[in-house]
Design a protein around this motif. Structure first.
Motif, PDB file in Angstrom:
ATOM      1  N   GLY A 145      61.639 -29.584  46.696  1.00 48.50           N
ATOM      2  CA  GLY A 145      62.819 -29.485  47.540  1.00 48.50           C
ATOM      3  C   GLY A 145      62.468 -29.659  48.997  1.00 48.50           C
ATOM      4  O   GLY A 145      61.293 -29.669  49.372  1.00 48.50           O
ATOM      5  N   HIS A 150      67.228 -25.218  48.970  1.00 47.90           N
ATOM      6  CA  HIS A 150      67.384 -24.252  47.886  1.00 47.90           C
ATOM      7  C   HIS A 150      66.060 -23.971  47.180  1.00 47.90           C
ATOM      8  O   HIS A 150      65.839 -22.865  46.696  1.00 47.90           O
ATOM      9  N   CYS A 151      65.173 -24.969  47.118  1.00 47.86           N
ATOM     10  CA  CYS A 151      63.899 -24.765  46.437  1.00 47.86           C
ATOM     11  C   CYS A 151      62.769 -24.350  47.387  1.00 47.86           C
ATOM     12  O   CYS A 151      61.604 -24.311  47.003  1.00 47.86           O
ATOM     13  N   LYS A 190      61.324 -31.009  38.238  1.00 44.75           N
ATOM     14  CA  LYS A 190      62.579 -30.383  38.688  1.00 44.75           C
ATOM     15  C   LYS A 190      62.647 -30.482  40.207  1.00 44.75           C
ATOM     16  O   LYS A 190      61.643 -30.258  40.882  1.00 44.75           O
ATOM     17  N   CYS A 192      65.551 -29.954  43.795  1.00 44.66           N
ATOM     18  CA  CYS A 192      66.839 -29.493  44.298  1.00 44.66           C
ATOM     19  C   CYS A 192      67.473 -30.567  45.166  1.00 44.66           C
ATOM     20  O   CYS A 192      66.939 -30.916  46.215  1.00 44.66           O
ATOM     21  N   GLY A 196      72.188 -24.121  47.160  1.00 40.97           N
ATOM     22  CA  GLY A 196      72.438 -23.337  45.959  1.00 40.97           C
ATOM     23  C   GLY A 196      73.112 -22.028  46.270  1.00 40.97           C
ATOM     24  O   GLY A 196      73.353 -21.683  47.435  1.00 40.97           O
ATOM     25  N   SER A 199      70.024 -18.977  47.035  1.00 42.00           N
ATOM     26  CA  SER A 199      69.102 -19.136  48.164  1.00 42.00           C
ATOM     27  C   SER A 199      69.799 -18.720  49.449  1.00 42.00           C
ATOM     28  O   SER A 199      71.008 -18.904  49.608  1.00 42.00           O
ATOM     29  N   THR A 202      71.622 -21.628  52.537  1.00 42.43           N
ATOM     30  CA  THR A 202      71.914 -23.003  52.121  1.00 42.43           C
ATOM     31  C   THR A 202      73.397 -23.132  51.754  1.00 42.43           C
ATOM     32  O   THR A 202      74.010 -22.171  51.298  1.00 42.43           O
ATOM     33  N   GLN A 208      70.720 -32.194  50.070  1.00 40.11           N
ATOM     34  CA  GLN A 208      69.455 -31.912  50.748  1.00 40.11           C
ATOM     35  C   GLN A 208      68.532 -33.136  50.724  1.00 40.11           C
ATOM     36  O   GLN A 208      68.284 -33.727  51.765  1.00 40.11           O
ATOM     37  N   THR A 230      67.598 -32.236  37.947  1.00 39.65           N
ATOM     38  CA  THR A 230      67.919 -31.911  39.330  1.00 39.65           C
ATOM     39  C   THR A 230      68.995 -30.850  39.458  1.00 39.65           C
ATOM     40  O   THR A 230      70.054 -30.943  38.847  1.00 39.65           O
ATOM     41  N   HIS A 231      68.678 -29.849  40.263  1.00 42.50           N
ATOM     42  CA  HIS A 231      69.672 -28.849  40.662  1.00 42.50           C
ATOM     43  C   HIS A 231      70.658 -29.524  41.616  1.00 42.50           C
ATOM     44  O   HIS A 231      70.236 -30.069  42.646  1.00 42.50           O
TER      45      HIS A 231
END
Ligand code: ARG
Length: 410
Positions: A145, A150-151, A190, A192, A196, A199, A202, A208, A230-231
């Protein structure tokens, strides 16, 4: 079949044929060692002599369940600032316990999408080595991310220099991070794409990674033969992720018609966690979830459920993804009844958690249905879940690779 092979015969009133989309009555399944060698009605299947017979009566047999979005190293009680007190060894120990809870709930395969320090790789290896009990695991290592996304970890002020292990900005940093994750054992990537709920700082709707970054990430992962999850909550992030060629989009909260059309054209899978919102809103405050996150959940939860119905109606390929870890592991099956409440047939919900998930993982030759030649991952649920999906919350028997992990007597 060799003289030393171990043969087990399972009989039950019903068997879910997830590929044909129908319910087989008076079912017989024959398992030899770790594989299914026959499955059908009592009339079709010849029961071999010297087999161990497990007669389940009023139960429904189905393929081992598969959850495409879990965090086994996370506990549902350690949200917000509490997460900072969880060491990597503690997270790993959480994983040992949660792997067992997940398997006992009927999930014989999971995709773990985000873990610190490659604890997920260690867990997978320990499970594969039969050191501990758990589901077959597909693992991502730390999720990629952007800085501050978020990551990343955004709880502490600047002077702590706390950065998420998967933070990478720009195409080449991203490619290197993908390569690093593969080096240390990841079998899925994975990342982001948007902000999210859980988090700090964000925006759920805001994209992002740029399209350029996502394209580099997906190309790098696909070159190496890995799929990409992907988130993404916000619409523009969902669309650019689909454009970039991701294999599955997770959460998919703020969807529009164009995004649905794009996913249909590209064959992108959606993994929509339509139960977790109930846990976040009911238990989240006690569990340490930040007030700003509760506010975000109030925004996205109901929209995600409406969009789940649209995705089902449009014929999007849907898998079962729960986000267990945000809520207690072992409660994964609570999502089945919600998937039906928000638009699926019971058969579609079971297909999402079996054959669709197996196909997303490119494991449809060995997993995802009770068919000759496939691995004997089989579960039994008392009664008929086609009439009451909440029965999925009580899996009575679990077989993984031909071994009984949980039996009715337990
Ligand atoms: N891990 C996700 C996030 O923080 C959870 C989202 C849960 N909410 C939902 N409605 N699916 O964004």
């Amino acid at each position: 079949s060799s003289a030393l092979a171990k043969t087990t015969v399972l009989t039950a009133d019903r068997l879910v044929d997830v590929e044909g989309g129908n319910l087989v009555k008076n079912a017989v399944v024959i398992v030899e060692d770790d594989k299914i060698i026959a499955a059908g009605t009592a009339k079709e299947v010849v029961i071999p002599p010297n087999a161990e017979l497990i007669a389940l009566g009023d139960h429904t047999l189905m393929p081992g369940l598969m959850d495409m979005h879990v965090h086994l190293t996370s506990n549902a009680t350690d949200h917000g600032y509490r997460s900072l007190a969880v060491s990597l060894p503690r997270a790993t120990i959480n994983g040992v316990k949660n792997a067992q809870l997940t398997l006992m709930a009927g999930f014989t395969t999971v995709r773990n999408v985000g873990a610190p320090g490659f604890a997920d790789v260690a867990l997978r290896d320990a499970i594969n080595n039969n050191d501990i009990a758990g589901p077959r695991m597909f693992v991502s290592g730390p999720a990629l991310g952007v800085t501050g996304g978020h990551c990343d970890n955004n709880l502490l002020p600047y002077e702590f220099h706390d950065t998420g292990e998967g933070v990478a900005d720009g195409p080449w940093e991203i490619r290197k991070m993908v390569r690093r994750n593969i080096k240390y054992g990841a079998t899925v990537i994975k990342f982001c794409a948007t902000g999210g709920v859980l988090s700090k700082g964000t925006k759920v709707g805001a994209q992002q990674y740029s399209l350029e970054e996502m394209k580099a990430l997906v190309e790098e992962a696909h070159l190496r033969g890995l799929t990409v999850a992907t988130h993404a909550h916000g619409t523009s992030g969902i669309k650019d992720a689909i454009r970039a060629g991701v294999d599955s989009v997770e959460h998919v909260s703020l969807l529009d018609d164009e995004a649905i059309k794009m996913a249909l054209d590209k064959g992108t899978y959606f993994s929509m966690d339509v139960y977790v919102t109930e846990y976040i809103l009911n238990e989240g405050e006690k569990a340490g979830i930040l007030e700003e996150s509760l506010a975000k959940e109030r925004l996205v939860g109901s929209q995600q459920r409406e969009n789940f119905r649209k995705a089902v109606d449009a014929g999007i390929k849907l898998v079962f993804g729960s986000d267990a870890g945000v809520y207690p592991h072992g409660d994964n099956p609570k999502q089945f009844a919600r998937m039906v409440k928000f638009g699926m047939t019971p058969m579609q919900a079971i297909q999402a958690a079996t054959i669709n998930s197996a196909t997303l993982l490119k494991q449809q030759d060995s997993l995802g249905s009770v068919k000759p030649g496939k691995l004997a991952d089989i579960v039994a649920v008392k009664g008929n879940p086609m009439e009451d999906m909440s029965l999925m919350e009580n899996v009575g028997m679990v077989m993984k690779k031909g071994r009984i992990i949980k039996s009715l007597a337990m």
